[in-house]
Design a protein around this motif. Structure first.
Motif, PDB file in Angstrom:
ATOM      1  N   ILE A 123       0.222  -1.425   0.010  1.00 42.78           N
ATOM      2  CA  ILE A 123      -0.207  -0.015   0.152  1.00 42.78           C
ATOM      3  C   ILE A 123       0.985   1.305   0.174  1.00 42.78           C
ATOM      4  N   GLU A 124       1.915   1.117   0.693  1.00 39.54           N
ATOM      5  CA  GLU A 124       3.395   2.258   0.472  1.00 39.54           C
ATOM      6  C   GLU A 124       3.294   2.872  -1.158  1.00 39.54           C
ATOM      7  N   THR A 125       3.571   1.834  -1.695  1.00 33.04           N
ATOM      8  CA  THR A 125       3.981   2.498  -2.973  1.00 33.04           C
ATOM      9  C   THR A 125       2.908   3.319  -3.849  1.00 33.04           C
TER      10      THR A 125
ATOM     11  N   ARG B 224      -0.115   4.811  -1.899  1.00 35.21           N
ATOM     12  CA  ARG B 224       0.934   6.034  -1.572  1.00 35.21           C
ATOM     13  C   ARG B 224       1.598   7.109  -1.349  1.00 35.21           C
ATOM     14  N   THR B 225       2.806   6.466  -2.322  1.00 36.95           N
ATOM     15  CA  THR B 225       4.039   7.640  -2.352  1.00 36.95           C
ATOM     16  C   THR B 225       4.065   8.153  -3.672  1.00 36.95           C
ATOM     17  N   ASP B 226       4.938   6.527  -3.855  1.00 37.47           N
ATOM     18  CA  ASP B 226       5.492   7.135  -5.914  1.00 37.47           C
ATOM     19  C   ASP B 226       3.991   7.233  -6.627  1.00 37.47           C
ATOM     20  N   ILE B 227       2.790   6.101  -6.735  1.00 34.01           N
ATOM     21  CA  ILE B 227       1.899   6.418  -7.725  1.00 34.01           C
ATOM     22  C   ILE B 227       1.720   8.033  -7.249  1.00 34.01           C
ATOM     23  N   LYS B 228       0.722   8.417  -6.430  1.00 37.94           N
ATOM     24  CA  LYS B 228       0.600   9.331  -5.601  1.00 37.94           C
ATOM     25  C   LYS B 228       1.307  10.521  -6.475  1.00 37.94           C
ATOM     26  N   ASN B 229       2.459  10.844  -5.991  1.00 39.39           N
ATOM     27  CA  ASN B 229       3.416  11.897  -6.244  1.00 39.39           C
ATOM     28  C   ASN B 229       3.161  12.041  -7.846  1.00 39.39           C
TER      29      ASN B 229
ATOM     30  N   ASN C   8      -0.204  -9.464  -8.358  1.00 38.93           N
ATOM     31  CA  ASN C   8       0.520 -10.010  -7.076  1.00 38.93           C
ATOM     32  C   ASN C   8       0.085  -8.759  -5.767  1.00 38.93           C
ATOM     33  N   MET C   9      -0.682  -7.647  -6.340  1.00 42.40           N
ATOM     34  CA  MET C   9      -1.285  -7.037  -5.780  1.00 42.40           C
ATOM     35  C   MET C   9      -1.298  -6.449  -4.186  1.00 42.40           C
ATOM     36  N   THR C  10      -1.334  -6.669  -3.129  1.00 46.67           N
ATOM     37  CA  THR C  10      -2.430  -7.086  -1.479  1.00 46.67           C
ATOM     38  C   THR C  10      -3.387  -6.858  -2.752  1.00 46.67           C
ATOM     39  N   LYS C  11      -4.521  -7.169  -1.185  1.00 51.12           N
ATOM     40  CA  LYS C  11      -5.927  -6.703  -1.248  1.00 51.12           C
ATOM     41  C   LYS C  11      -5.828  -4.630  -1.201  1.00 51.12           C
ATOM     42  N   ASP C  12      -5.425  -4.792   0.235  1.00 58.38           N
ATOM     43  CA  ASP C  12      -5.186  -3.538   0.446  1.00 58.38           C
ATOM     44  C   ASP C  12      -5.049  -2.616  -0.596  1.00 58.38           C
ATOM     45  N   ALA C  13      -3.897  -2.540  -1.484  1.00 60.14           N
ATOM     46  CA  ALA C  13      -3.227  -2.113  -2.245  1.00 60.14           C
ATOM     47  C   ALA C  13      -3.830  -1.972  -3.675  1.00 60.14           C
ATOM     48  N   GLN C  14      -4.944  -2.609  -3.377  1.00 55.41           N
ATOM     49  CA  GLN C  14      -5.276  -3.252  -4.936  1.00 55.41           C
ATOM     50  C   GLN C  14      -6.535  -1.885  -4.693  1.00 55.41           C
TER      51      GLN C  14
ATOM     52  N   ALA D 223      -6.303   1.258  -2.594  1.00 58.77           N
ATOM     53  CA  ALA D 223      -5.776   2.391  -2.681  1.00 58.77           C
ATOM     54  C   ALA D 223      -5.819   2.573  -3.736  1.00 58.77           C
ATOM     55  N   LEU D 224      -5.724   1.332  -5.068  1.00 58.26           N
ATOM     56  CA  LEU D 224      -4.850   2.132  -6.316  1.00 58.26           C
ATOM     57  C   LEU D 224      -6.382   2.669  -6.495  1.00 58.26           C
ATOM     58  N   ARG D 225      -7.540   1.531  -6.580  1.00 54.90           N
ATOM     59  CA  ARG D 225      -9.200   2.074  -6.760  1.00 54.90           C
ATOM     60  C   ARG D 225      -9.181   3.963  -6.552  1.00 54.90           C
ATOM     61  N   ARG D 226      -8.812   3.895  -5.643  1.00 54.87           N
ATOM     62  CA  ARG D 226      -9.709   5.541  -5.273  1.00 54.87           C
ATOM     63  C   ARG D 226      -7.959   6.708  -5.908  1.00 54.87           C
ATOM     64  N   GLU D 227      -6.920   6.196  -6.046  1.00 59.77           N
ATOM     65  CA  GLU D 227      -5.955   7.283  -6.889  1.00 59.77           C
ATOM     66  C   GLU D 227      -7.018   7.291  -8.464  1.00 59.77           C
ATOM     67  N   MET D 228      -6.846   5.814  -9.058  1.00 61.75           N
ATOM     68  CA  MET D 228      -7.261   6.489 -10.210  1.00 61.75           C
ATOM     69  C   MET D 228      -8.454   6.771 -10.381  1.00 61.75           C
ATOM     70  N   GLU D 229      -9.607   7.211  -9.203  1.00 64.58           N
ATOM     71  CA  GLU D 229     -10.638   8.422  -9.028  1.00 64.58           C
ATOM     72  C   GLU D 229     -10.186   9.622  -9.156  1.00 64.58           C
ATOM     73  N   MET D 230      -9.265   9.764  -8.187  1.00 65.04           N
ATOM     74  CA  MET D 230      -8.603  10.958  -8.403  1.00 65.04           C
ATOM     75  C   MET D 230      -8.468  12.124  -8.716  1.00 65.04           C
ATOM     76  N   TYR D 231      -7.415  10.783 -10.123  1.00 62.72           N
ATOM     77  CA  TYR D 231      -6.985  11.943 -11.247  1.00 62.72           C
ATOM     78  C   TYR D 231      -6.769  11.530 -12.746  1.00 62.72           C
ATOM     79  N   THR D 232      -8.205  11.152 -12.973  1.00 56.23           N
ATOM     80  CA  THR D 232      -8.416  11.600 -13.856  1.00 56.23           C
ATOM     81  C   THR D 232      -8.363  11.855 -14.801  1.00 56.23           C
ATOM     82  N   LYS D 233      -8.071  13.423 -14.130  1.00 54.29           N
ATOM     83  CA  LYS D 233      -7.740  14.244 -15.703  1.00 54.29           C
ATOM     84  C   LYS D 233      -6.373  15.031 -15.609  1.00 54.29           C
TER      85      LYS D 233
END
Length: 314
Positions: free
Chosen positions: A80-82, A84-89, A110-116, A118-128
């Motif tokens: 989940i840290e990847t 929250r940090t790498d992708i979000k930045n 191979n990603m954990t369910k929690d990381a997936q 979190a990834l879904r949230r990033e996909m929502e926030m940065y659509t533009k």
């Protein structure tokens, strides 16, 4: 350029991608429109998922593709840290000289369910500002909220004739002499996996010309005619002779137990498809083959299990 032929001959544009025409044509539409949804590439290994993703990125982002592209392998960075940090930045920054930024996540299954989540949230926030390309072998391991946010492309194993044409092109470009039977043997063993077939070709070429014998040496598998002879002997009731062939193939040629089971399965399947074996006999044998495969994978002695399998062929 020295090094792996897999990288040397990796297609750099969508036009060069081997096979997957139905997918490539749709990806070209995104290039023309200079926009794309989030994408998910799913399918077996070595069929062009990563290659297609990189070719698409270079075509859409143009000369500034490196500044606007982030590639992560979820096998290494799958927590989940990847996210929250790498992708979000990366997503927070504006694209430079390109319509948007692209994040490519390989082996997302191979990603954990929690990381997936979190990834879904990033996909929502940065659509533009950003689009995602996700690659996986098994889409069933990806949570539904991510799947519903992606256009899903299912890659299929590459056709035998397309692999053969590519291998011949590589061999001729490298100035290697080759036998057509050697190319056919590589294609049969690769089972639709382009990466595996190119690696086999390079290994076989290291001894000079590419011959069928060289191919069998590098793949460490039994020749189909030997498997056929062994199965024939067992079906005719001569257990001792078929056991001798099995031992010779495994000891002298170094064929593994798992490969032997696969080759026996292919031989038996070929017989029933060509009408050389009765369906009821096949049904009984396939159960025995499956049980042997399971036992070997669980750690049982391969030679004992394979001899027991031959006994059931009687």
């Amino acid at each position: 350029m020295l090094g792996p032929w897999v990288e040397k001959y990796r297609p750099q544009s969508l036009d060069d991608v081997v096979g997957q025409k139905h997918i490539v044509n749709r990806l070209k539409q995104y290039v023309e429109e200079e926009s794309m949804p989030n994408l998910m590439f799913t399918g077996p290994a070595g069929v062009g998922k990563t290659t297609s993703a990189l070719a698409l990125v270079k075509s859409i982002l143009g000369e500034y593709w490196r500044q606007n592209f982030l590639e992560l392998n979820a096998s290494d960075a799958r927590g989940i840290e990847t996210v929250r940090t790498d992708i979000k930045n990366f997503c927070r920054l504006k694209p430079v000289g390109a319509p948007f930024r692209i994040i490519f996540l390989d082996e997302v299954d191979n990603m954990t369910k929690d990381a997936q989540h979190a990834l879904r949230r990033e996909m929502e926030m940065y659509t533009k500002t950003a689009s995602f390309i996700l690659s996986c072998n098994y889409s069933s391991k990806i949570i539904d909220p991510i799947q519903s946010r992606c256009a899903i492309f299912r890659f299929t194993p590459i056709k035998a004739e397309e692999i053969a044409d590519r291998l011949k092109f590589i061999a001729e470009t490298e100035g290697c002499e080759y036998e057509d039977t050697a190319i056919t043997t590589i294609v049969n063993f690769a089972e639709g996996d382009m990466r595996k077939s190119v690696n086999m070709l390079q290994s076989a070429a290291s001894t000079g010309s590419i011959t069928e014998d060289h191919v069998f040496e590098v793949v460490s598998k039994a020749k189909p005619q030997e498997i056929k002879k062994m199965v024939n002997t067992a079906l005719m009731g001569d257990f001792m002779k078929s056991r001798d062939i099995l031992r010779e193939v495994m000891i002298l040629q170094g064929t593994s137990g798992e490969d032997m089971v696969n080759q026996i399965y292919q031989d038996v399947s070929g017989r029933v498809m060509s009408g050389q074996m009765d369906g009821d006999v096949y049904m009984n044998l396939i159960g025995a083959i499956a049980e042997t495969d399971f036992r070997i994978r669980e750690g049982a002695n391969p030679r004992i299990q394979l001899e027991a399998l031959l006994a059931k062929f009687l």
